[in-house]
Write a protein that holds these residues in place. Structure first.
Motif, PDB file in Angstrom:
ATOM      1  N   UNK A   1       0.839  -1.196   0.000  1.00  0.00           N
ATOM      2  CA  UNK A   1       0.000   0.000   0.000  1.00  0.00           C
ATOM      3  C   UNK A   1       0.875   1.248   0.000  1.00  0.00           C
ATOM      4  N   UNK A   2       0.412   2.253  -0.717  1.00  0.00           N
ATOM      5  CA  UNK A   2       1.122   3.526  -0.625  1.00  0.00           C
ATOM      6  C   UNK A   2       0.211   4.685  -1.014  1.00  0.00           C
ATOM      7  N   UNK A   3       0.633   5.849  -0.559  1.00  0.00           N
ATOM      8  CA  UNK A   3      -0.033   7.095  -0.932  1.00  0.00           C
ATOM      9  C   UNK A   3       0.965   7.886  -1.761  1.00  0.00           C
ATOM     10  N   UNK A   4       0.539   8.261  -2.979  1.00  0.00           N
ATOM     11  CA  UNK A   4       1.403   9.053  -3.844  1.00  0.00           C
ATOM     12  C   UNK A   4       0.983  10.514  -3.740  1.00  0.00           C
ATOM     13  N   UNK A   5       1.959  11.382  -3.617  1.00  0.00           N
ATOM     14  CA  UNK A   5       1.699  12.819  -3.563  1.00  0.00           C
ATOM     15  C   UNK A   5       2.472  13.453  -4.712  1.00  0.00           C
ATOM     16  N   UNK A   6       1.741  14.138  -5.579  1.00  0.00           N
ATOM     17  CA  UNK A   6       2.351  14.686  -6.801  1.00  0.00           C
ATOM     18  C   UNK A   6       2.326  16.205  -6.710  1.00  0.00           C
ATOM     19  N   UNK A   7       3.485  16.828  -6.861  1.00  0.00           N
ATOM     20  CA  UNK A   7       3.633  18.271  -6.625  1.00  0.00           C
ATOM     21  C   UNK A   7       4.114  18.985  -7.880  1.00  0.00           C
ATOM     22  N   UNK A   8       3.563  20.160  -8.137  1.00  0.00           N
ATOM     23  CA  UNK A   8       4.051  21.012  -9.236  1.00  0.00           C
ATOM     24  C   UNK A   8       5.367  21.681  -8.827  1.00  0.00           C
ATOM     25  N   UNK A   9       6.316  21.706  -9.748  1.00  0.00           N
ATOM     26  CA  UNK A   9       7.595  22.354  -9.456  1.00  0.00           C
ATOM     27  C   UNK A   9       7.733  23.706 -10.159  1.00  0.00           C
ATOM     28  N   UNK A  10       6.679  24.118 -10.885  1.00  0.00           N
ATOM     29  CA  UNK A  10       6.798  25.350 -11.670  1.00  0.00           C
ATOM     30  C   UNK A  10       6.276  26.581 -10.930  1.00  0.00           C
ATOM     31  N   UNK A  11       5.897  26.428  -9.660  1.00  0.00           N
ATOM     32  CA  UNK A  11       5.276  27.552  -8.942  1.00  0.00           C
ATOM     33  C   UNK A  11       6.270  28.301  -8.060  1.00  0.00           C
ATOM     34  N   UNK A  12       7.502  27.811  -7.996  1.00  0.00           N
ATOM     35  CA  UNK A  12       8.502  28.460  -7.148  1.00  0.00           C
ATOM     36  C   UNK A  12       8.200  28.367  -5.662  1.00  0.00           C
ATOM     37  N   UNK A  13       7.480  27.311  -5.268  1.00  0.00           N
ATOM     38  CA  UNK A  13       7.171  27.151  -3.843  1.00  0.00           C
ATOM     39  C   UNK A  13       8.432  26.745  -3.075  1.00  0.00           C
ATOM     40  N   UNK A  14       8.640  27.318  -1.903  1.00  0.00           N
ATOM     41  CA  UNK A  14       9.732  26.911  -1.025  1.00  0.00           C
ATOM     42  C   UNK A  14       9.426  25.568  -0.383  1.00  0.00           C
ATOM     43  N   UNK A  15      10.417  25.014   0.334  1.00  0.00           N
ATOM     44  CA  UNK A  15      10.232  23.659   0.868  1.00  0.00           C
ATOM     45  C   UNK A  15       9.167  23.596   1.954  1.00  0.00           C
ATOM     46  N   UNK A  16       8.985  24.713   2.707  1.00  0.00           N
ATOM     47  CA  UNK A  16       7.947  24.740   3.736  1.00  0.00           C
ATOM     48  C   UNK A  16       6.560  24.778   3.112  1.00  0.00           C
ATOM     49  N   UNK A  17       6.443  25.568   2.060  1.00  0.00           N
ATOM     50  CA  UNK A  17       5.173  25.654   1.323  1.00  0.00           C
ATOM     51  C   UNK A  17       4.836  24.307   0.688  1.00  0.00           C
ATOM     52  N   UNK A  18       5.824  23.678   0.069  1.00  0.00           N
ATOM     53  CA  UNK A  18       5.608  22.349  -0.517  1.00  0.00           C
ATOM     54  C   UNK A  18       5.150  21.371   0.566  1.00  0.00           C
ATOM     55  N   UNK A  19       5.836  21.381   1.710  1.00  0.00           N
ATOM     56  CA  UNK A  19       5.489  20.445   2.786  1.00  0.00           C
ATOM     57  C   UNK A  19       4.051  20.666   3.239  1.00  0.00           C
ATOM     58  N   UNK A  20       3.639  21.934   3.363  1.00  0.00           N
ATOM     59  CA  UNK A  20       2.274  22.233   3.816  1.00  0.00           C
ATOM     60  C   UNK A  20       1.237  21.752   2.795  1.00  0.00           C
ATOM     61  N   UNK A  21       1.528  21.934   1.509  1.00  0.00           N
ATOM     62  CA  UNK A  21       0.586  21.496   0.468  1.00  0.00           C
ATOM     63  C   UNK A  21       0.485  19.969   0.431  1.00  0.00           C
TER      64      UNK A  21
END
Lengths: 115, 115
Positions: free
Chosen positions: A1-21
């Motif tokens: 079992x796993x949960x996949x989390x897919x993130x956009x890299x084109x928004x210039x989000x910092x690592x804290x913002x990415x973690x929160x999303x």
């Protein structure tokens, strides 16, 4: 079992913002699992809630992955930012796919790279 | 209402690893909320589940913040890595504090910086 989390890299989000999303997507997937996919959620939690964070280059690729996951019958939760910080309200930032069996998810996300 | 996520920056974790650990903390805090702090969890979800990701320099500072949060009567979930990637099993990586009223959390975490 796993949960996949897919993130956009084109928004210039910092690592804290990415973690929160990503956390937002994981919490939303968990609540959806409690509501609609209880056995899969329980199995995933028993296994230590494994998560894999992958990246896409933009909104179009994110929507494409989300659409293909839905067509494969997988649970999908798409996250739009509330717009309090860094990016505009309503911007699509990431999605959660699963939790589900790896064999069901891999055909959909197997070609994406780790964040 | 907010959920605070506090992350160690001394482990050399990449942004994907950080996101996965923070998501683990957020999911664990959500499940604990459903179990033990249902009204606070529901209020937090109604407000759009606001999250703030903060940083600490190491395990000692993380333990100190977690201890002070517990002493203040706040929900605390401490996350140790499963050790599948990047860092050794059992390493303390981050913690979740809340969800709770900002006025109760700020005295504990107000001096920490954003990740």
């Amino acid at each position: 079992m796993k949960l996949i989390l897919v993130v956009r890299t084109d928004l210039g989000m910092g690592r804290g913002k990415i973690a929160a999303q990503v956390a937002h997507a994981a919490v939303t997937a968990t609540l959806a699992g409690l509501d609609r996919h209880r056995a899969d959620l329980a199995a995933w939690l028993r296994e230590g809630q494994p998560k894999v964070v992958l990246r896409v280059s933009g909104a179009e690729q994110l929507q494409d992955v989300a659409d293909r996951a839905r067509q494969a019958g997988l649970p999908v939760e798409v996250i739009c930012d509330a717009g309090r910080t860094q990016i505009s309200a309503g911007t699509l930032t990431c999605c959660a796919i699963g939790p589900a069996d790896a064999e069901r998810i891999d055909p959909v996300t197997g070609e994406l790279s780790l964040l």
